[in-house]
Design a protein around this motif. Sequence first.
Motif, PDB file in Angstrom:
ATOM      1  N   LEU A 156      28.739 -15.076  -8.058  1.00 29.75           N
ATOM      2  CA  LEU A 156      27.212 -14.301  -8.143  1.00 29.75           C
ATOM      3  C   LEU A 156      26.103 -16.098  -8.344  1.00 29.75           C
ATOM      4  O   LEU A 156      25.097 -15.625  -7.801  1.00 29.75           O
ATOM      5  CB  LEU A 156      26.893 -14.126 -10.248  1.00 29.75           C
ATOM      6  N   PRO A 157      26.032 -16.542  -9.413  1.00 31.13           N
ATOM      7  CA  PRO A 157      24.313 -17.777  -8.976  1.00 31.13           C
ATOM      8  C   PRO A 157      24.309 -17.841  -7.554  1.00 31.13           C
ATOM      9  O   PRO A 157      23.357 -18.703  -7.262  1.00 31.13           O
ATOM     10  CB  PRO A 157      24.916 -19.359 -10.251  1.00 31.13           C
ATOM     11  N   GLU A 158      25.135 -18.283  -7.010  1.00 35.87           N
ATOM     12  CA  GLU A 158      25.309 -18.692  -5.886  1.00 35.87           C
ATOM     13  C   GLU A 158      25.303 -17.956  -3.945  1.00 35.87           C
ATOM     14  O   GLU A 158      24.869 -18.093  -3.615  1.00 35.87           O
ATOM     15  CB  GLU A 158      26.582 -19.473  -4.416  1.00 35.87           C
ATOM     16  N   VAL A 159      25.753 -16.539  -4.210  1.00 39.03           N
ATOM     17  CA  VAL A 159      25.583 -15.590  -3.763  1.00 39.03           C
ATOM     18  C   VAL A 159      23.988 -14.906  -3.710  1.00 39.03           C
ATOM     19  O   VAL A 159      24.026 -14.847  -2.623  1.00 39.03           O
ATOM     20  CB  VAL A 159      26.142 -14.090  -4.433  1.00 39.03           C
ATOM     21  N   LEU A 160      22.822 -14.983  -4.273  1.00 40.40           N
ATOM     22  CA  LEU A 160      21.836 -15.146  -4.428  1.00 40.40           C
ATOM     23  C   LEU A 160      20.799 -15.930  -2.856  1.00 40.40           C
ATOM     24  O   LEU A 160      20.230 -14.427  -2.440  1.00 40.40           O
ATOM     25  CB  LEU A 160      21.006 -14.491  -5.210  1.00 40.40           C
ATOM     26  N   SER A 161      21.250 -17.034  -3.035  1.00 45.83           N
ATOM     27  CA  SER A 161      20.867 -17.308  -2.117  1.00 45.83           C
ATOM     28  C   SER A 161      21.174 -17.084  -0.714  1.00 45.83           C
ATOM     29  O   SER A 161      20.284 -17.067   0.260  1.00 45.83           O
ATOM     30  CB  SER A 161      20.710 -18.326  -2.342  1.00 45.83           C
ATOM     31  N   MET A 184      26.600  -6.068  -8.385  1.00 44.00           N
ATOM     32  CA  MET A 184      26.358  -6.130  -7.079  1.00 44.00           C
ATOM     33  C   MET A 184      26.871  -5.719  -5.932  1.00 44.00           C
ATOM     34  O   MET A 184      26.132  -5.476  -4.527  1.00 44.00           O
ATOM     35  CB  MET A 184      26.894  -8.521  -6.696  1.00 44.00           C
ATOM     36  N   ALA A 185      27.732  -4.776  -5.829  1.00 40.43           N
ATOM     37  CA  ALA A 185      28.613  -4.467  -5.047  1.00 40.43           C
ATOM     38  C   ALA A 185      27.550  -3.022  -4.490  1.00 40.43           C
ATOM     39  O   ALA A 185      27.155  -2.446  -3.260  1.00 40.43           O
ATOM     40  CB  ALA A 185      29.543  -2.604  -5.226  1.00 40.43           C
ATOM     41  N   GLN A 186      26.401  -2.262  -5.066  1.00 43.53           N
ATOM     42  CA  GLN A 186      25.714  -1.813  -5.147  1.00 43.53           C
ATOM     43  C   GLN A 186      24.439  -2.203  -5.025  1.00 43.53           C
ATOM     44  O   GLN A 186      23.360  -1.862  -3.447  1.00 43.53           O
ATOM     45  CB  GLN A 186      25.361  -0.932  -6.563  1.00 43.53           C
ATOM     46  N   ILE A 187      24.161  -3.363  -4.860  1.00 41.93           N
ATOM     47  CA  ILE A 187      22.733  -3.889  -4.395  1.00 41.93           C
ATOM     48  C   ILE A 187      23.615  -4.424  -2.275  1.00 41.93           C
ATOM     49  O   ILE A 187      22.012  -4.467  -2.097  1.00 41.93           O
ATOM     50  CB  ILE A 187      22.346  -5.500  -4.529  1.00 41.93           C
ATOM     51  N   PHE A 188      24.628  -4.726  -2.788  1.00 49.31           N
ATOM     52  CA  PHE A 188      24.611  -5.814  -1.018  1.00 49.31           C
ATOM     53  C   PHE A 188      24.729  -3.852  -0.356  1.00 49.31           C
ATOM     54  O   PHE A 188      24.441  -4.336   0.689  1.00 49.31           O
ATOM     55  CB  PHE A 188      26.517  -5.960  -1.365  1.00 49.31           C
ATOM     56  N   THR A 189      25.005  -3.385  -1.177  1.00 50.53           N
ATOM     57  CA  THR A 189      25.537  -1.411  -0.103  1.00 50.53           C
ATOM     58  C   THR A 189      23.408  -1.130   0.047  1.00 50.53           C
ATOM     59  O   THR A 189      23.172  -0.518   1.558  1.00 50.53           O
ATOM     60  CB  THR A 189      25.767  -0.956  -0.463  1.00 50.53           C
ATOM     61  N   ARG A 190      23.190  -1.395  -0.862  1.00 48.80           N
ATOM     62  CA  ARG A 190      22.017  -1.113  -0.416  1.00 48.80           C
ATOM     63  C   ARG A 190      20.574  -2.081   0.526  1.00 48.80           C
ATOM     64  O   ARG A 190      19.273  -1.328   1.423  1.00 48.80           O
ATOM     65  CB  ARG A 190      20.851  -0.799  -1.238  1.00 48.80           C
ATOM     66  N   PHE A 191      21.987  -2.703   0.620  1.00 49.83           N
ATOM     67  CA  PHE A 191      20.972  -4.063   1.455  1.00 49.83           C
ATOM     68  C   PHE A 191      21.702  -3.762   2.768  1.00 49.83           C
ATOM     69  O   PHE A 191      21.210  -5.090   3.829  1.00 49.83           O
ATOM     70  CB  PHE A 191      21.470  -5.934   1.317  1.00 49.83           C
ATOM     71  N   GLY A 192      22.176  -2.275   2.845  1.00 51.51           N
ATOM     72  CA  GLY A 192      23.042  -2.447   4.393  1.00 51.51           C
ATOM     73  C   GLY A 192      24.488  -2.986   4.580  1.00 51.51           C
ATOM     74  O   GLY A 192      24.575  -3.436   5.592  1.00 51.51           O
ATOM     75  N   LEU A 193      24.981  -3.428   3.767  1.00 53.44           N
ATOM     76  CA  LEU A 193      26.080  -4.726   3.850  1.00 53.44           C
ATOM     77  C   LEU A 193      27.531  -3.723   3.805  1.00 53.44           C
ATOM     78  O   LEU A 193      27.210  -2.270   3.416  1.00 53.44           O
ATOM     79  CB  LEU A 193      26.186  -5.496   2.857  1.00 53.44           C
ATOM     80  N   ASP A 194      28.204  -3.849   4.963  1.00 57.53           N
ATOM     81  CA  ASP A 194      29.437  -3.233   4.118  1.00 57.53           C
ATOM     82  C   ASP A 194      30.303  -3.724   3.529  1.00 57.53           C
ATOM     83  O   ASP A 194      30.634  -5.472   3.167  1.00 57.53           O
ATOM     84  CB  ASP A 194      30.843  -3.435   5.926  1.00 57.53           C
ATOM     85  N   VAL A 195      30.555  -3.430   1.717  1.00 55.01           N
ATOM     86  CA  VAL A 195      31.487  -4.230   0.983  1.00 55.01           C
ATOM     87  C   VAL A 195      32.754  -3.196   0.007  1.00 55.01           C
ATOM     88  O   VAL A 195      33.079  -1.689   0.328  1.00 55.01           O
ATOM     89  CB  VAL A 195      30.624  -3.440  -0.360  1.00 55.01           C
ATOM     90  N   THR A 196      33.423  -3.393  -0.286  1.00 54.04           N
ATOM     91  CA  THR A 196      34.573  -2.680  -0.557  1.00 54.04           C
ATOM     92  C   THR A 196      34.621  -4.254  -1.704  1.00 54.04           C
ATOM     93  O   THR A 196      34.961  -5.200  -2.025  1.00 54.04           O
ATOM     94  CB  THR A 196      36.319  -3.813   0.245  1.00 54.04           C
ATOM     95  N   LEU A 197      35.027  -3.558  -3.194  1.00 50.33           N
ATOM     96  CA  LEU A 197      35.087  -3.804  -4.394  1.00 50.33           C
ATOM     97  C   LEU A 197      36.665  -3.167  -4.608  1.00 50.33           C
ATOM     98  O   LEU A 197      36.647  -2.262  -5.027  1.00 50.33           O
ATOM     99  CB  LEU A 197      34.339  -2.939  -5.360  1.00 50.33           C
ATOM    100  N   LEU A 259      33.479 -13.279  -5.493  1.00 56.27           N
ATOM    101  CA  LEU A 259      34.322 -13.182  -7.410  1.00 56.27           C
ATOM    102  C   LEU A 259      33.337 -12.810  -8.785  1.00 56.27           C
ATOM    103  O   LEU A 259      31.849 -13.385  -8.542  1.00 56.27           O
ATOM    104  CB  LEU A 259      34.652 -15.438  -7.927  1.00 56.27           C
ATOM    105  N   CYS A 260      33.708 -11.764  -9.185  1.00 57.23           N
ATOM    106  CA  CYS A 260      33.020 -11.127  -9.807  1.00 57.23           C
ATOM    107  C   CYS A 260      34.188 -10.898 -11.332  1.00 57.23           C
ATOM    108  O   CYS A 260      34.296  -9.659 -11.985  1.00 57.23           O
ATOM    109  CB  CYS A 260      32.140  -9.963  -9.782  1.00 57.23           C
ATOM    110  N   ALA A 261      35.078 -12.129 -11.539  1.00 52.37           N
ATOM    111  CA  ALA A 261      36.485 -11.561 -12.122  1.00 52.37           C
ATOM    112  C   ALA A 261      36.156 -11.816 -13.813  1.00 52.37           C
ATOM    113  O   ALA A 261      37.128 -12.156 -14.183  1.00 52.37           O
ATOM    114  CB  ALA A 261      37.896 -12.262 -11.511  1.00 52.37           C
ATOM    115  N   GLY A 262      34.425 -12.216 -14.255  1.00 55.83           N
ATOM    116  CA  GLY A 262      34.612 -12.537 -15.580  1.00 55.83           C
ATOM    117  C   GLY A 262      33.996 -13.905 -15.737  1.00 55.83           C
ATOM    118  O   GLY A 262      33.657 -14.751 -14.533  1.00 55.83           O
ATOM    119  N   GLN A 263      33.901 -13.985 -16.962  1.00 58.38           N
ATOM    120  CA  GLN A 263      33.002 -15.328 -16.910  1.00 58.38           C
ATOM    121  C   GLN A 263      34.293 -16.233 -18.078  1.00 58.38           C
ATOM    122  O   GLN A 263      34.873 -15.313 -19.377  1.00 58.38           O
ATOM    123  CB  GLN A 263      31.747 -15.822 -18.010  1.00 58.38           C
ATOM    124  N   GLN A 264      34.105 -17.439 -18.361  1.00 53.32           N
ATOM    125  CA  GLN A 264      34.811 -18.153 -19.263  1.00 53.32           C
ATOM    126  C   GLN A 264      34.211 -19.671 -20.134  1.00 53.32           C
ATOM    127  O   GLN A 264      33.557 -19.911 -19.049  1.00 53.32           O
ATOM    128  CB  GLN A 264      36.226 -18.560 -18.978  1.00 53.32           C
TER     129      GLN A 264
END
Length: 477
Positions: A156-161, A184-197, A259-264
Amino acid sequence: MIDYDVVILGGSLTGRYAAILATHQFKAKVALVEPPQQKIFPHLLTPYALTYLGKLRQQCSDIATVAVNRSSVPWAEVMQEAKGVVTNIEELYSPVVLAALGVDVVSGNGQFERTPSLTFSVNRRQLRSRSYLLATGSRPVIPNIEGLQATGYYTLPEVLSVLTSPNPPTRWVIVGGDPSGIQMAQIFTRFGLDVTLIVRHSRILPQEDPEITQLIQAALEAEGVRILTATPVSQIKQIQGKKWVQAGNQAIETDEVLLCAGQQPDLAHLNLETVGVRLGEAQRQRRSHRNRLVLNAKLQTTHPRIYACGEAIGGYPLTNIANYEAAIALKNALYFPRNRVDYSSIPWAVFSEPQLARVGLTETQARRSYGDVVVLRQYFKSVAAAQMEMATTGVCQVVVLPNGEILGATIVGSYAAELIHVFSLAIAQRMKIDKIAQLAPVYPSFSEIFAQIAISAYQTQLIRPSILDQFLALWCR
């Protein structure tokens, strides 16, 4: 010799909040140690960007264009405004503000030492304190997937850039159904990207009631997000310059993986075990939770002078819960350790659209603990303000005991993160559902949902007239 009342090991927004709280409210002498060049606020960009795109979507005359045409969304403008908001928030918690309050801000990486008593060593300094608070940041969980390291991925910290680049990748696979993955899935879709969650559980947000998660999942799928549940990712390959994700029995071609599988918790560098701070034996066997601390209800580790809060404990990085924990931990660390955490009235939210907010128990949890409960539901389509704003997707669900005591509330819909605080206060003050019925919400407003819930409480006879009212009614008849 003791130099400080508390040394806070930061690297998170909660660490800075705790430093201000300890200095300003508790009048303590505080040192805050942060890793150099640590990014404290990137998590604020996601909900802001989603909110901005939601407003843009409502204002646009051609909603479908915004949903599918990437060129119609001013992404650079969105991110620039988001960064401006984050910068303004950063200034409220900046090292300059902390120093002006009297906090000794130390930039560097250090570790605990026992020479001869407990100290924290950083930049060749020995920080001696009555107590220590772990308020570190966290790092993404990296699943053990064959080929993941070789093919590459984003967190997540890397993908926005990446999205602000001239030609961002257009096909994405998001692994993990935690709140950040949903947002992020909703943001990507609204950005016109093809998303599989892709979610390994049977549904997204598995800790919530099925009826609630179905509403969120339906909203995502209506916008174009492809969701695969109960589908573990077993392998990722690069074949002839193309990236393929093996998910269950399906092979999905994609440009990139998020990857959005959680934080540790990020604790490995602190040398905790040397000073007697233990990690849970059960969690050690699970790669995603191997750094979870053993804590008591007072947020005290197995070393009586070391406490923890927020992302250092683990779980979702929810700022309001982390700040609540920081206040409890500081009271125990600076005074007598007698305060215990009670999460029953602390709300949390997922900033999807519609929003999801909850406080207290879900229906499933309540039935498991209490058996006989009553569930009240009212849908947003019955609210005039929701009709006016064309935001009728949503539900307010309240779980109560037969005597009217509120055990929990879940709201899906517009302004859910704001509305949930009424139920949070009600649970904290041990109010019964009849107190909610005494509200007279502004009309039209989304708060009308409270009046609708009160009506349903009357219909189920959870709210009964007083003996005096019954007598007067009988006399009038």
